[in-house]
Design a protein around this motif. Structure first.
Motif, PDB file in Angstrom:
ATOM      1  N   LEU A   6       0.760 -24.117 -41.093  1.00 54.73           N
ATOM      2  CA  LEU A   6       1.338 -24.956 -40.041  1.00 54.73           C
ATOM      3  C   LEU A   6       0.440 -25.001 -38.804  1.00 54.73           C
ATOM      4  CD1 LEU A   6       5.097 -23.930 -40.335  1.00 54.73           C
ATOM      5  CD2 LEU A   6       4.057 -26.093 -41.050  1.00 54.73           C
ATOM      6  N   ALA A   7      -0.181 -23.872 -38.479  1.00 54.61           N
ATOM      7  CA  ALA A   7      -1.104 -23.851 -37.344  1.00 54.61           C
ATOM      8  C   ALA A   7      -2.299 -24.763 -37.612  1.00 54.61           C
ATOM      9  CB  ALA A   7      -1.568 -22.423 -37.073  1.00 54.61           C
ATOM     10  N   LEU A   8      -2.797 -24.779 -38.850  1.00 51.97           N
ATOM     11  CA  LEU A   8      -3.905 -25.659 -39.205  1.00 51.97           C
ATOM     12  C   LEU A   8      -3.473 -27.125 -39.125  1.00 51.97           C
ATOM     13  CD1 LEU A   8      -6.822 -25.910 -40.184  1.00 51.97           C
ATOM     14  CD2 LEU A   8      -5.977 -25.709 -42.532  1.00 51.97           C
ATOM     15  N   CYS A   9      -2.262 -27.415 -39.610  1.00 48.04           N
ATOM     16  CA  CYS A   9      -1.734 -28.784 -39.491  1.00 48.04           C
ATOM     17  C   CYS A   9      -1.645 -29.196 -38.022  1.00 48.04           C
ATOM     18  CB  CYS A   9      -0.355 -28.874 -40.139  1.00 48.04           C
ATOM     19  SG  CYS A   9      -0.361 -28.804 -41.938  1.00 48.04           S
ATOM     20  N   ASN A  10      -1.205 -28.290 -37.192  1.00 46.66           N
ATOM     21  CA  ASN A  10      -1.082 -28.597 -35.768  1.00 46.66           C
ATOM     22  C   ASN A  10      -2.441 -28.936 -35.165  1.00 46.66           C
ATOM     23  OD1 ASN A  10       0.608 -28.733 -33.363  1.00 46.66           O
ATOM     24  ND2 ASN A  10      -0.445 -26.885 -32.679  1.00 46.66           N
ATOM     25  N   ARG A  11      -3.471 -28.178 -35.557  1.00 49.10           N
ATOM     26  CA  ARG A  11      -4.811 -28.398 -34.997  1.00 49.10           C
ATOM     27  C   ARG A  11      -5.445 -29.679 -35.527  1.00 49.10           C
ATOM     28  NH1 ARG A  11      -5.297 -22.831 -36.091  1.00 49.10           N
ATOM     29  NH2 ARG A  11      -6.633 -23.254 -37.905  1.00 49.10           N
ATOM     30  N   THR A  12      -5.148 -30.066 -36.756  1.00 48.44           N
ATOM     31  CA  THR A  12      -5.812 -31.223 -37.345  1.00 48.44           C
ATOM     32  C   THR A  12      -5.024 -32.525 -37.175  1.00 48.44           C
ATOM     33  OG1 THR A  12      -4.819 -30.816 -39.523  1.00 48.44           O
ATOM     34  CG2 THR A  12      -6.952 -29.784 -39.071  1.00 48.44           C
ATOM     35  N   THR A  13      -3.847 -32.441 -36.577  1.00 47.03           N
ATOM     36  CA  THR A  13      -3.039 -33.641 -36.315  1.00 47.03           C
ATOM     37  C   THR A  13      -3.347 -34.167 -34.917  1.00 47.03           C
ATOM     38  OG1 THR A  13      -1.246 -32.870 -37.754  1.00 47.03           O
ATOM     39  CG2 THR A  13      -0.674 -34.539 -36.099  1.00 47.03           C
ATOM     40  N   ARG A  14      -3.489 -35.470 -34.795  1.00 49.66           N
ATOM     41  CA  ARG A  14      -3.699 -36.109 -33.486  1.00 49.66           C
ATOM     42  C   ARG A  14      -2.322 -36.393 -32.879  1.00 49.66           C
ATOM     43  NH1 ARG A  14      -5.386 -40.957 -34.406  1.00 49.66           N
ATOM     44  NH2 ARG A  14      -5.154 -40.837 -36.669  1.00 49.66           N
ATOM     45  N   TRP A  15      -1.953 -35.596 -31.881  1.00 53.31           N
ATOM     46  CA  TRP A  15      -0.601 -35.641 -31.340  1.00 53.31           C
ATOM     47  C   TRP A  15      -0.485 -36.543 -30.125  1.00 53.31           C
ATOM     48  CZ3 TRP A  15       3.166 -33.667 -34.159  1.00 53.31           C
ATOM     49  CH2 TRP A  15       2.884 -32.623 -35.050  1.00 53.31           C
ATOM     50  N   GLN A  16       0.562 -37.355 -30.112  1.00 51.65           N
ATOM     51  CA  GLN A  16       1.037 -38.000 -28.895  1.00 51.65           C
ATOM     52  C   GLN A  16       2.179 -37.150 -28.351  1.00 51.65           C
ATOM     53  OE1 GLN A  16       1.373 -42.162 -30.919  1.00 51.65           O
ATOM     54  NE2 GLN A  16       1.419 -42.514 -28.720  1.00 51.65           N
ATOM     55  N   VAL A  17       2.241 -37.041 -27.040  1.00 48.37           N
ATOM     56  CA  VAL A  17       3.234 -36.146 -26.426  1.00 48.37           C
ATOM     57  C   VAL A  17       4.014 -36.916 -25.367  1.00 48.37           C
ATOM     58  CG1 VAL A  17       3.611 -33.976 -25.215  1.00 48.37           C
ATOM     59  CG2 VAL A  17       1.659 -34.215 -26.775  1.00 48.37           C
ATOM     60  N   GLU A  18       5.328 -36.776 -25.398  1.00 50.64           N
ATOM     61  CA  GLU A  18       6.195 -37.348 -24.365  1.00 50.64           C
ATOM     62  C   GLU A  18       7.137 -36.277 -23.845  1.00 50.64           C
ATOM     63  OE1 GLU A  18       8.562 -40.782 -25.135  1.00 50.64           O
ATOM     64  OE2 GLU A  18       6.857 -42.156 -25.020  1.00 50.64           O
ATOM     65  N   GLY A  19       7.311 -36.261 -22.532  1.00 50.69           N
ATOM     66  CA  GLY A  19       8.324 -35.412 -21.927  1.00 50.69           C
ATOM     67  C   GLY A  19       7.891 -33.998 -21.613  1.00 50.69           C
ATOM     68  N   LEU A  20       6.659 -33.621 -21.939  1.00 51.39           N
ATOM     69  CA  LEU A  20       6.225 -32.250 -21.706  1.00 51.39           C
ATOM     70  C   LEU A  20       6.145 -31.937 -20.213  1.00 51.39           C
ATOM     71  CD1 LEU A  20       5.356 -29.587 -22.945  1.00 51.39           C
ATOM     72  CD2 LEU A  20       3.014 -30.458 -23.063  1.00 51.39           C
TER      73      LEU A  20
END
Length: 206
Positions: A6-20
């Protein structure tokens, strides 16, 4: 192994973030209650802004629950395993103690056993006894796998495009809600959580 994946998925995914930024502003004032659907909870520990405040999450003794608890500890969160024999009163005491220590609380609104996408009493009860702001969280990904579980849990795959959304729930839980008020608040929270999840899904469809 699951945590590393899951940590690898998190690093290799291009994330858009709202509300942080809204969440961080609230954390600057004190702890919050973070609620999410069980089926969208697997990435929550990795997306929580640990540097802005500690988080305690109560997890179940099921295999998925234990994986979730291990991942939470790995990223620096203060997870607590709850027995299925633990009473609501005992859990509420743990939650209130942690909030008084300045620690935010994370929980699934429909977990650990469902029914899926139905808000249980615990989120409203914990919002009532703590009086802290309530935030909803959801994530979505273009590359995901649905597990064959009661909640059809979404697990990301590598190299996707993803979105994470934090949104503040503006409903107010009175100190002594009657049955009608409690039922109305459950429905308000359900609709808001569905809208937060739909927002994450829309972000990855652009």
């Amino acid at each position: 192994m699951a945590g590393s994946y899951l940590a690898l998925c998190n690093r290799t995914t291009r994330w858009q973030v709202e509300g942080l930024d809204d969440l961080r502003a609230a954390l600057a004032q004190g702890p919050v209650l973070l609620v999410m659907w069980h089926g969208r909870s697997v990435m929550a520990a990795l997306h929580w802004p640990v540097a802005d405040g500690p988080l305690t999450s109560l997890y179940d003794s099921s295999p998925i629950g234990r994986v979730s608890g291990a991942l939470q500890r790995r990223v620096g969160l203060r997870s607590i395993q709850m027995s299925r024999q633990t009473t609501n009163l005992a859990a509420s005491r743990i939650v209130l103690k942690r909030v008084r220590e300045g620690i935010s609380i994370g929980m699934t609104a429909d977990g650990p056993l469902g029914p899926a996408y139905q808000v249980k009493d615990a989120p409203l009860e914990w919002a009532r006894i703590t009086g802290v702001p309530v935030f909803c969280y959801a994530f979505a990904t273009t590359r995901g796998l649905r597990l064959n579980t009661w909640d059809r849990m979404l697990v990301p795959r590598l190299f996707g495009h993803g979105a994470m959304v934090f949104a503040r729930f503006e409903g107010t839980v009175p100190r002594k809600p009657d049955d009608a008020t409690r039922s109305n608040l459950r429905e308000q929270m359900r609709r808001f959580m569905d809208a937060t999840t739909a927002r994450a899904d829309r972000l990855i469809s652009r």
